[in-house]
Design an enzyme around this catalytic site. Structure first.
Site, PDB file in Angstrom:
ATOM      1  N   ASP A  13      15.337  68.447  -0.694  1.00 55.14           N
ATOM      2  CA  ASP A  13      14.982  67.357  -1.609  1.00 55.14           C
ATOM      3  C   ASP A  13      13.529  66.902  -1.479  1.00 55.14           C
ATOM      4  OD1 ASP A  13      17.659  67.437  -2.387  1.00 55.14           O
ATOM      5  OD2 ASP A  13      18.232  65.992  -0.840  1.00 55.14           O
ATOM      6  N   LYS A  16      10.857  70.081  -4.764  1.00 54.83           N
ATOM      7  CA  LYS A  16      10.520  71.478  -5.112  1.00 54.83           C
ATOM      8  C   LYS A  16      10.610  71.713  -6.614  1.00 54.83           C
ATOM      9  CE  LYS A  16      14.054  72.621  -2.512  1.00 54.83           C
ATOM     10  NZ  LYS A  16      14.354  71.428  -1.725  1.00 54.83           N
ATOM     11  N   GLY A  40      20.008  70.655  -5.768  1.00 50.24           N
ATOM     12  CA  GLY A  40      19.857  69.774  -6.927  1.00 50.24           C
ATOM     13  C   GLY A  40      18.375  69.558  -7.117  1.00 50.24           C
ATOM     14  N   HIS A  41      17.815  70.147  -8.154  1.00 53.94           N
ATOM     15  CA  HIS A  41      16.369  70.097  -8.379  1.00 53.94           C
ATOM     16  C   HIS A  41      16.082  69.266  -9.624  1.00 53.94           C
ATOM     17  CE1 HIS A  41      15.947  74.110  -5.945  1.00 53.94           C
ATOM     18  NE2 HIS A  41      16.396  73.107  -5.232  1.00 53.94           N
ATOM     19  N   GLN A 224      17.223  74.147  -0.701  1.00 49.77           N
ATOM     20  CA  GLN A 224      17.367  73.491   0.605  1.00 49.77           C
ATOM     21  C   GLN A 224      15.978  73.369   1.265  1.00 49.77           C
ATOM     22  OE1 GLN A 224      19.966  76.248  -0.026  1.00 49.77           O
ATOM     23  NE2 GLN A 224      20.693  74.494  -1.160  1.00 49.77           N
TER      24      GLN A 224
HETATM   25  P1  GDP Z   1      14.324  69.114  -4.739  1.00 51.06           P
HETATM   26  O1  GDP Z   1      15.742  69.390  -4.382  1.00 51.06           O
HETATM   27  O2  GDP Z   1      13.376  69.505  -3.666  1.00 51.06           O
HETATM   28  O3  GDP Z   1      13.920  69.711  -6.062  1.00 51.06           O
HETATM   29  O4  GDP Z   1      14.198  67.546  -4.878  1.00 51.06           O
HETATM   30  P2  GDP Z   1      15.262  66.542  -5.570  1.00 51.06           P
HETATM   31  O5  GDP Z   1      15.141  66.657  -7.024  1.00 51.06           O
HETATM   32  O6  GDP Z   1      16.605  66.690  -4.973  1.00 51.06           O
HETATM   33  O7  GDP Z   1      14.741  65.152  -5.023  1.00 51.06           O
HETATM   34  C1  GDP Z   1      13.446  64.693  -5.287  1.00 51.06           C
HETATM   35  C2  GDP Z   1      13.536  63.352  -6.023  1.00 51.06           C
HETATM   36  O8  GDP Z   1      12.276  62.719  -6.017  1.00 51.06           O
HETATM   37  C3  GDP Z   1      13.918  63.498  -7.477  1.00 51.06           C
HETATM   38  O9  GDP Z   1      14.609  62.351  -7.881  1.00 51.06           O
HETATM   39  C4  GDP Z   1      12.556  63.573  -8.172  1.00 51.06           C
HETATM   40  O10 GDP Z   1      12.607  63.153  -9.525  1.00 51.06           O
HETATM   41  C5  GDP Z   1      11.754  62.602  -7.346  1.00 51.06           C
HETATM   42  N1  GDP Z   1      10.330  62.888  -7.204  1.00 51.06           N
HETATM   43  C6  GDP Z   1       9.702  64.105  -7.097  1.00 51.06           C
HETATM   44  N2  GDP Z   1       8.384  63.915  -6.856  1.00 51.06           N
HETATM   45  C7  GDP Z   1       8.179  62.587  -6.825  1.00 51.06           C
HETATM   46  C8  GDP Z   1       7.041  61.760  -6.563  1.00 51.06           C
HETATM   47  O11 GDP Z   1       5.932  62.226  -6.304  1.00 51.06           O
HETATM   48  N3  GDP Z   1       7.235  60.411  -6.568  1.00 51.06           N
HETATM   49  C9  GDP Z   1       8.440  59.841  -6.801  1.00 51.06           C
HETATM   50  N4  GDP Z   1       8.531  58.525  -6.775  1.00 51.06           N
HETATM   51  N5  GDP Z   1       9.531  60.588  -7.063  1.00 51.06           N
HETATM   52  C10 GDP Z   1       9.409  61.938  -7.047  1.00 51.06           C
HETATM   53  P1  IMO Z   2      17.969  71.086  -2.432  1.00 55.65           P
HETATM   54  O1  IMO Z   2      17.694  72.500  -2.903  1.00 55.65           O
HETATM   55  C1  IMO Z   2      19.506  68.496   0.717  1.00 55.65           C
HETATM   56  C2  IMO Z   2      22.774  70.066   3.157  1.00 55.65           C
HETATM   57  C3  IMO Z   2      24.114  69.351   3.027  1.00 55.65           C
HETATM   58  C4  IMO Z   2      24.657  69.555   4.416  1.00 55.65           C
HETATM   59  C5  IMO Z   2      24.172  70.950   4.781  1.00 55.65           C
HETATM   60  C6  IMO Z   2      25.216  72.052   4.570  1.00 55.65           C
HETATM   61  O2  IMO Z   2      18.266  70.139  -3.510  1.00 55.65           O
HETATM   62  O3  IMO Z   2      16.897  70.656  -1.486  1.00 55.65           O
HETATM   63  P2  IMO Z   2      26.157  73.221   2.380  1.00 55.65           P
HETATM   64  O4  IMO Z   2      26.907  72.663   1.219  1.00 55.65           O
HETATM   65  O5  IMO Z   2      24.883  73.891   2.017  1.00 55.65           O
HETATM   66  O6  IMO Z   2      27.009  74.092   3.269  1.00 55.65           O
HETATM   67  O7  IMO Z   2      25.799  71.929   3.284  1.00 55.65           O
HETATM   68  O8  IMO Z   2      23.057  71.212   3.947  1.00 55.65           O
HETATM   69  N1  IMO Z   2      22.204  70.538   1.874  1.00 55.65           N
HETATM   70  C7  IMO Z   2      21.187  69.942   1.254  1.00 55.65           C
HETATM   71  N2  IMO Z   2      20.509  68.814   1.546  1.00 55.65           N
HETATM   72  N3  IMO Z   2      19.141  69.235  -0.362  1.00 55.65           N
HETATM   73  C8  IMO Z   2      19.789  70.386  -0.648  1.00 55.65           C
HETATM   74  O9  IMO Z   2      19.356  71.231  -1.607  1.00 55.65           O
HETATM   75  C9  IMO Z   2      20.892  70.761   0.153  1.00 55.65           C
HETATM   76  N4  IMO Z   2      21.752  71.805   0.107  1.00 55.65           N
HETATM   77  C10 IMO Z   2      22.542  71.654   1.186  1.00 55.65           C
HETATM   78  O10 IMO Z   2      23.934  67.985   2.702  1.00 55.65           O
HETATM   79  O11 IMO Z   2      24.049  68.654   5.320  1.00 55.65           O
HETATM   80 MG    MG Z   3      17.557  68.392  -4.193  1.00 59.01          MG
END
Ligand code: GDP
Ligand code: IMO
Ligand code: MG
Length: 431
Positions: A13, A16, A40-41, A224
């Site tokens: 998270d 990316k 979850g991106h 991840q």
């Molecule tokens: P990912 O899994 O690495 O793609 O990241 P996620 O989407 O799970 O989590 C990142 C969260 O931060 C999402 O809600 C994005 O919309 C938000 N986000 C990404 N970059 C920024 C930033 O620079 N500032 C803020 N405030 N939110 C951001």
């Molecule tokens: P993105 O791509 C954050 C974590 C789960 C758990 C561990 C194992 O959005 O960054 P799993 O279901 O993969 O066997 O769970 O990994 N986990 C993540 N945490 N972002 C993710 O993906 C994750 N994908 C798995 O919360 O701790």
């Molecule tokens: Mg994510």
């Protein structure tokens, strides 16, 4: 133009998806190479939010090829749902989506096993996403898993399924005392996906090699984060795939030298969803600030994310294992308005100072962070698109991170929106 691999180098998270979507402006294809819909991106484009789980983050730009490499574990029903959801918004993806026949299939019994097993671990539960990821990778390694290619031959598929289900249902009913999964129903629902899925099945490895020969630009999108890597992460509190840069090659079928610049995406602080050691975790008002201002809730499960200071020790491991060339720092704006910021520059462990995290959760659990304190900033960085508008103190923070990791920060993100970004160097153009 060049290729690049974008990896999260914390516990996931890091943002990316946002960065991949942004850089896709100069790319021809985006490929996912590991993980599944545990990811979850989040992309925010002109105020509209899209969360992608399995479909690569090139989806929002017309004409970009989206490839799902052999290293990805695929829940076909979820994939069809994700395609439909985009379609409802007039984003047509199926004609430019290619799925490797080598992808392992996540089956309904994997989901059941994932959930009952994590529950059975009691206090030591991993806190998985419950998507069947671990059991699916286990079957793959055990050489009993089903793959996209198996769908080509109905007879072959039903025979293999029967055998593997007999094995898993025995465990489900006799060891876990849970309800077995119905074979007929599983077979029917899986075969029903063939019409949609098979036209998208294609040789991702061959396609990638052609794209590279033609001088096209490919982004390899990690899921991840490095600290969730099965080998190098905080085992056993990890995911079941390799999340490091080398997985981009193995999981998509291209030579290691072709993946290009390795860009490590870091959040300006640290978050983690699920259980496991987290040395810099904050349970005070600073932690609350990060969680609320950063809106730190999982994009897949909605669970609150644990928050803490930036951990340079863990990042050093990522730089080393992934061969990170450059860094991208996201969510700088979340640090706006706090009086001071801390960087964890070392750990105290068994009476000594260490600079790299030990392997294994039990050891990491015992590590006490050593902090360096820097001043905070009041001038907001939120939504800033010009480097010159970033306050001096925030620049000092970024520079200190770059100095400690001996890698330049080339992209700074100051908001969730696609445009709320400062690109100092584009890895696809200036790489
Ligand atoms: P990912 O899994 O690495 O793609 O990241 P996620 O989407 O799970 O989590 C990142 C969260 O931060 C999402 O809600 C994005 O919309 C938000 N986000 C990404 N970059 C920024 C930033 O620079 N500032 C803020 N405030 N939110 C951001
Ligand atoms: P993105 O791509 C954050 C974590 C789960 C758990 C561990 C194992 O959005 O960054 P799993 O279901 O993969 O066997 O769970 O990994 N986990 C993540 N945490 N972002 C993710 O993906 C994750 N994908 C798995 O919360 O701790
Ligand atoms: Mg994510």
């Amino acid at each position: 133009m060049a290729n690049a691999v974008l990896l999260g180098v914390q516990w996931g998270d890091e943002g990316k998806g946002k960065i991949v979507d942004l850089l896709t402006e100069n790319a021809d294809a985006v490929v996912r190479f590991q993980g599944g819909h545990n990811a979850g991106h989040t992309l925010v484009i002109e105020g509209k939010k899209t969360v992608l789980h399995l479909i690569p983050s090139g989806a929002m730009r017309e004409g970009i090829e989206c490839l799902i490499g052999n290293g990805v574990v695929v829940d076909l029903h979820h994939l069809i749902q994700e395609i439909d959801n985009l379609q409802k918004r007039d984003i047509t993806i199926s004609e430019r989506l290619m799925i490797s026949p080598g992808c392992a299939l996540i089956m309904p019994y994997h989901v059941v096993l994932d959930r009952i097993r994590d529950q059975a671990r009691g206090k030591s539960a991993i806190g998985t996403t419950g998507r069947g990821i671990g059991p699916c990778y286990e079957d793959k390694i055990a050489r009993r898993g089903l793959r996209v290619a198996d769908l080509l031959d109905e007879q072959n598929f039903s025979g293999k399924l029967e055998q593997v289900m007999e094995y898993h249902n025995f465990m489900i009913s006799n060891y876990y005392h849970a309800k077995p999964v119905d074979y007929r129903n599983t077979l029917e629902t899986m075969l029903a996906t063939r019409e949609v899925i098979l036209p998208m099945a294609g040789d991702v490895s061959a396609r990638l090699n052609t794209l590279c020969q033609e001088g096209k630009s490919v982004i390899f999108e990690g899921a991840q984060g490095m600290m969730l890597d099965i080998d190098h992460g905080t085992y056993p509190y990890v995911t079941s795939s390799n999340t490091v840069a080398a997985a981009a090659s193995v999981g998509s079928g291209i030579g290691i030298a072709q993946v290009g610049e390795v860009v490590g995406v870091i959040k300006a602080y640290t978050t983690r969803v699920g259980s496991g050691p987290f040395p810099t975790e904050l349970v005070d008002h600073y932690g609350e600030h990060l969680a609320s201002k950063g809106n730190e809730f999982g994009a897949t499960t909605g669970r609150p994310r644990r928050c803490g200071w930036l951990d340079i020790v863990a990042l050093r491991r990522a730089v080393q294992v992934c061969g990170i060339n450059t860094l991208c720092m996201t969510k700088l704006d979340v640090l706006d308005g706090i009086d001071m910021v801390r960087l964890c520059v070392g750990y105290h462990f068994k009476g000594e100072r260490i600079d790299l995290p030990p392997y294994g959760a039990e050891s990491l659990e015992k590590c006490v962070p050593i902090y360096e304190e820097l001043p905070g900033w009041n001038t907001p960085t939120a939504e800033t698109r010009n480097y010159s508008e970033i306050p001096e103190t925030a620049i000092s923070y970024i520079n200190r991170v770059a100095e400690l990791l001996e890698r330049p920060v080339i992209i700074i993100s100051t908001g969730a929106g696609r445009d709320e970004t400062i690109v100092l160097k584009n890895p696809l153009i200036d790489g």
